[in-house]
Design a protein around this motif. Structure first.
Motif: not given
Length: 151
Positions: A116-124, A142-150
């Motif tokens: 892997a060349k990038i490690v990423q994660l999300t956190s609440d 560096t990014h804005e994460g978004m989720k769509l729950h069903f």
């Protein structure tokens, strides 16, 4: 500490860790026996070469933590592999002892070893201490994460 791939026998302990959390307490189900959905999910994770569900044991062979690494193949960045680290949980009585840092050091090295060349994660966003912890490890928002729950 021992880092190893989780087995089906570890499943109840992993679900207990997930449920013993401010967010997990309302979304996990630790009934005995566990709901079959957990076993099915474990089997899918375990059979996928791009997934690693890891448990961390102490010197008494007790599970004190868990994390999951997903390897994602991208075309961009010249076809690099990314590692997504998620579901990082440490048993409550083991928090604040440096275990989280060791878990991330292990997971980052594991990702590098897999190419892997990038490690990423999300956190609440409800976890400001966790976000600060990740920033202290060198992660950048560096990014804005978004989720769509069903439903």
């Amino acid at each position: 500490m021992i880092f190893r791939k989780a087995t089906e026998q570890d499943l109840a302990a992993i679900v207990e860790l997930m449920a013993d959390d401010m967010l997990g307490k309302d979304r996990e189900n630790v009934q005995n026996p566990l709901p079959i959905a957990y076993l099915k999910a474990f089997e899918r994770i375990n059979s996928d070469e791009n997934q690693e569900l890891i448990v961390v044991e102490n010197e008494n062979s007790e599970i004190i933590g868990t994390l999951q690494i997903t390897y994602i193949q991208y075309l961009n960045y010249c076809g690099t592999l990314r590692a997504q680290i998620e579901s990082v949980i440490i048993r409550k009585d083991q928090r604040g002892l440096g275990i989280g840092k060791k878990m991330f050091e292990w997971a980052i090295q594991r990702a590098k070893d897999k190419g892997a060349k990038i490690v990423q994660l999300t956190s609440d966003k409800q976890r400001p201490r966790a976000i600060k912890f990740y920033e202290d490890l060198g992660f950048k928002a560096t990014h804005e994460g978004m989720k769509l729950h069903f439903k």
